[in-house]
Design an enzyme around this catalytic site. Structure first.
Site, short mmCIF file in Angstrom:
data_model
loop_
_atom_site.label_atom_id
_atom_site.label_comp_id
_atom_site.label_asym_id
_atom_site.label_seq_id
_atom_site.Cartn_x
_atom_site.Cartn_y
_atom_site.Cartn_z
N LYS A 274 0.86 -1.18 0.00
CA LYS A 274 0.00 0.00 0.00
C LYS A 274 0.89 1.23 0.00
O LYS A 274 1.62 1.48 0.96
CB LYS A 274 -0.91 0.00 1.24
CG LYS A 274 -1.71 1.31 1.42
CD LYS A 274 -2.64 1.26 2.64
CE LYS A 274 -3.36 2.59 2.86
NZ LYS A 274 -4.18 2.61 4.08
N ASP B 65 -3.00 10.17 3.37
CA ASP B 65 -4.38 9.75 3.61
C ASP B 65 -5.11 10.77 4.47
O ASP B 65 -5.00 10.78 5.69
CB ASP B 65 -4.37 8.37 4.31
CG ASP B 65 -5.78 7.85 4.56
OD1 ASP B 65 -6.74 8.44 4.02
OD2 ASP B 65 -5.91 6.84 5.29
N LYS C 223 -10.53 12.77 7.95
CA LYS C 223 -10.01 12.42 9.27
C LYS C 223 -10.00 13.65 10.16
O LYS C 223 -9.92 14.77 9.66
CB LYS C 223 -8.56 11.92 9.13
CG LYS C 223 -8.43 10.51 8.59
CD LYS C 223 -6.97 10.08 8.58
CE LYS C 223 -6.80 8.69 8.02
NZ LYS C 223 -7.43 7.63 8.82
N ASP D 7 1.39 6.58 5.32
CA ASP D 7 0.45 5.57 4.82
C ASP D 7 0.97 4.86 3.56
O ASP D 7 0.29 3.99 3.01
CB ASP D 7 -0.91 6.21 4.56
CG ASP D 7 -2.08 5.26 4.80
OD1 ASP D 7 -1.86 4.20 5.42
OD2 ASP D 7 -3.20 5.57 4.35
N ASP E 298 -12.50 6.68 3.89
CA ASP E 298 -11.24 6.55 4.64
C ASP E 298 -10.76 5.09 4.70
O ASP E 298 -9.64 4.82 5.08
CB ASP E 298 -11.41 7.11 6.06
CG ASP E 298 -10.09 7.39 6.75
OD1 ASP E 298 -9.05 7.33 6.06
OD2 ASP E 298 -10.10 7.65 7.97
N GLU F 61 -9.67 3.35 2.39
CA GLU F 61 -9.22 3.40 0.99
C GLU F 61 -8.11 2.41 0.69
O GLU F 61 -7.92 2.04 -0.48
CB GLU F 61 -8.74 4.83 0.66
CG GLU F 61 -7.29 5.15 1.03
CD GLU F 61 -7.00 5.06 2.52
OE1 GLU F 61 -7.94 5.21 3.31
OE2 GLU F 61 -5.84 4.83 2.90
N ARG G 137 -7.81 -0.75 1.31
CA ARG G 137 -8.34 -1.99 0.74
C ARG G 137 -8.83 -1.77 -0.70
O ARG G 137 -8.81 -2.67 -1.51
CB ARG G 137 -9.44 -2.55 1.66
CG ARG G 137 -10.59 -1.63 1.91
CD ARG G 137 -11.37 -1.99 3.19
NE ARG G 137 -10.69 -1.52 4.40
CZ ARG G 137 -11.15 -1.70 5.63
NH1 ARG G 137 -12.28 -2.34 5.85
NH2 ARG G 137 -10.47 -1.25 6.67
N1 BES Z 1 -4.30 4.48 6.83
C1 BES Z 1 -5.42 4.27 7.68
C2 BES Z 1 -5.11 3.32 8.82
C3 BES Z 1 -4.33 3.90 9.96
C4 BES Z 1 -4.91 4.79 10.85
C5 BES Z 1 -3.03 3.50 10.18
C6 BES Z 1 -4.18 5.28 11.91
C7 BES Z 1 -2.32 3.97 11.24
C8 BES Z 1 -2.90 4.87 12.11
C9 BES Z 1 -6.55 3.64 6.86
O1 BES Z 1 -6.65 4.06 5.55
C10 BES Z 1 -7.81 4.04 7.55
O2 BES Z 1 -8.10 5.19 7.58
N2 BES Z 1 -8.51 3.06 8.07
C11 BES Z 1 -9.72 3.31 8.78
C12 BES Z 1 -10.67 2.21 8.43
C13 BES Z 1 -12.08 2.49 8.90
C14 BES Z 1 -12.67 3.66 8.18
C15 BES Z 1 -12.91 1.24 8.66
C16 BES Z 1 -9.39 3.31 10.27
O3 BES Z 1 -8.55 2.52 10.70
O4 BES Z 1 -9.95 4.13 10.97
ZN ZN Z 2 -4.94 4.75 4.71
MN MN Z 3 -7.81 5.85 5.39
#
Ligand code: BES
Ligand code: ZN
Ligand code: MN
Length: 506
Positions: free
Chosen positions: A275, A280, A287, A298, A357, A359, A361
């Site tokens: 990835k 992000d 966010k 990210d 968010d 994204e 996946r």
């Molecule tokens: N890149 C983030 C995951 C992340 C968040 C990694 C904080 C490290 C620290 C990912 O794209 C994301 O935003 N995931 C969301 C998924 C949710 C919307 C189902 C998350 O983890 O909040």
């Molecule tokens: Zn992300």
């Molecule tokens: Mn995200």
């Protein structure tokens, strides 16, 4: 000038260098090399320990000058902690402390370390040297290219140029050399991954990552080929899911494909998929502001692919490996995906984007389908800072591991244990598929029912696209950076996995 490392075997008191490094256990029990130094100096070391200036606490250091009977200008004592408790972590901490002290509290230009003599349960000389070099390189790493020029006053007069790790016996030298070359390759890969992670989103864009891959290929034309798929190419391939993420950004997405061929011709490759989300923001599902800057990290899954390829070309492992980095920004603008939008992935599976968010996946599923169809890999491993939930579940020590193939999971767990870049397995049970059912599309990109288990939900989504491959997924959200600093993980784990894989092939 960069530092050079050596492995040799010789008596500590006879080294004509600026510094020798020996370990002291808690309660003033000197390690064996320290005892040799003590004898040569007729009890000077023991006398200093008695005075209480150094108590052997793990990671503590003391520099002695002009120790009689010792040829070296200095003796650096390094605390090892309690002998009974001495383990892998203590070994790494002691070596890191030695490196720090050497650089910050001495002007030594060369040094010989005897910390590599200390026995660590279950490990050999190869491991000792490897881990000592990796810990040293880790502690010497700096990321200051974006700061103004340092003022001359703060530069040390002399800088360490040569560091030798001593091994107990001459017969240990080949093992030591092997540990050294593996460690350097890994350290160079880790350092690249750290640099890319630490770079801000306005510099490290998808195009920057693509250029980085192209440069690596140009430097290793006989081993490595790189091709970059542009948005138009991805359009033709039907990557509607990946493209739905980059639609809200001014930076064009890139699918970066690396092919390292040094194994049997025609043999199926190992595939590493990363990835590479260079920033992000969350997109329309924006966010919160706190710590949003950290979302420049990210792309660390992608960076770990590049870092591992860096190690790979240095080690010249006799295997075939392909890398695929899905790289994009996730930004909100008029073109951006909206919650509720439905997109069609390359696999033909339709996805309801309930949260923009989630994204990672969305870009990975198309990269995984592309990898499966283009390369038919023997095994496929993806790395992604996929979920905040993984950090909640496991904290910052292990990466989350998921796999549809127990032998692959086992091999990755073992590789992580070996090199000290561990993973911990979480379940990938079919029950969880219930949770990503969508009212309007084949699947949703977040859970539509059930509670918690966010890291597993993310993995379950990816699993929908990887059923035809032996596949593993590493959620590195908790391990790819700590505080505001990139760690370079999981480059060590992946490199060790490939080293083991190559050894099995022969
Ligand atoms: N890149 C983030 C995951 C992340 C968040 C990694 C904080 C490290 C620290 C990912 O794209 C994301 O935003 N995931 C969301 C998924 C949710 C919307 C189902 C998350 O983890 O909040
Ligand atoms: Zn992300
Ligand atoms: Mn995200």
């Amino acid at each position: 000038m960069s530092m050079e490392y050596f492995v040799k075997s010789g008596n500590p008191e006879k080294q004509r260098v600026a510094c020798i490094i020996v370990g002291i256990f808690d309660r003033r029990a000197a390690s064996e090399p320290a005892e040799v130094v003590d004898k040569a100096s007729e009890g000077q070391v023991a006398a200093i320990l008695r005075k209480g200036d150094m108590d052997g606490k793990l990671g503590s250091t003391l520099v002695l000058h002009g120790v009689p009977g010792v040829f070296a200008d200095r003796v650096l004592l390094v605390g090892l902690g309690k002998q009974r408790d001495f383990d892998e972590t203590s070994f790494r901490k002691a070596n890191a402390a030695a490196a720090r002290a050497l650089r910050n509290s001495t002007g030594a230009i060369d040094a010989v370390s005897y910390l590599t003599h200390i026995e660590v349960k279950g490990h050999d000389t190869r491991w000792n040297v490897q881990q000592a070099v990796m810990a040293t390189e880790d502690s010497f790493y700096r990321f200051d290219t974006l700061k103004g020029a340092p003022s001359k006053e703060h530069l040390p007069v002399y800088k360490l140029e040569r560091l030798t790790f001593d091994v107990p016996r001459r017969s240990d030298l080949p093992a030591g050399e092997q540990g050294l070359s593996e460690a350097l390759a890994v350290a160079h890969g880790v350092s690249l991954a750290k640099d890319l992670g630490n770079l801000p989103g306005n510099i490290c864009t998808p195009s920057y990552l693509a250029d980085c891959a192209l440069q690596m290929a140009a430097a290793n034309p006989d081993l490595l080929k790189v091709k970059i798929l542009e948005e138009a190419d991805m359009e033709k391939l039907g990557m509607g899911s990946l493209l739905s993420v980059s639609r809200g950004s001014r930076q064009p997405a890139k699918l970066i494909c690396l092919e390292y061929r040094n194994g049997v011709k025609g043999e199926k490759p190992v595939a590493l998929v990363g990835k590479g989300l260079t920033f992000d923001s969350g997109g329309i599902s924006l966010k919160p502001g706190a710590k949003m800057d950290e979302m420049k990290f990210d792309m660390c899954g992608g960076a770990s692919v590049l870092g591992t390829f860096k190690a790979l070309v240095e080690l010249k492992l006799p295997i075939n490996v392909v890398g695929v980095i899905a790289s994009s920004e996730n930004m909100p603008d008029g073109m951006a995906s909206k919650p509720g939008d439905i997109v069609t992935s390359m696999a033909g599976i339709t996805i309801e984007v309930l949260n923009t968010d989630a994204e990672g996946r969305l870009i990975l599923c198309d990269a995984l389908t592309y990898t499966e169809r283009t390369y038919e890999p023997a095994v496929c491993i993806d790395m992604a800072t996929l979920t905040g939930a993984c950090v909640i579940a496991l904290g910052q020590f292990p990466s989350g591991l998921f796999s549809n193939t127990p032998s692959l999971a086992r091999a990755l767990l073992t590789a992580g244990e070996q090199i000290g870049d561990r993973a911990w397995e979480l379940p990938l049970w079919p029950e969880y598929e219930e949770n990503i059912k969508s009212e309007f599309a084949d699947i949703a990109n977040i859970a539509t029912k059930g509670e918690g288990g966010g890291a597993i939900i993310g993995a379950t989504f990816l699993h929908k696209f990887t059923k035809k491959m032996k596949w593993a997924h590493l959620d590195i959200a908790g391990t790819a950076w700590i505080g505001k600093k990139g760690t370079g993980r999981p480059v060590p784990l992946l490199t060790q996995y490939l080293v083991n894989y190559a050894a099995k092939e022969e």
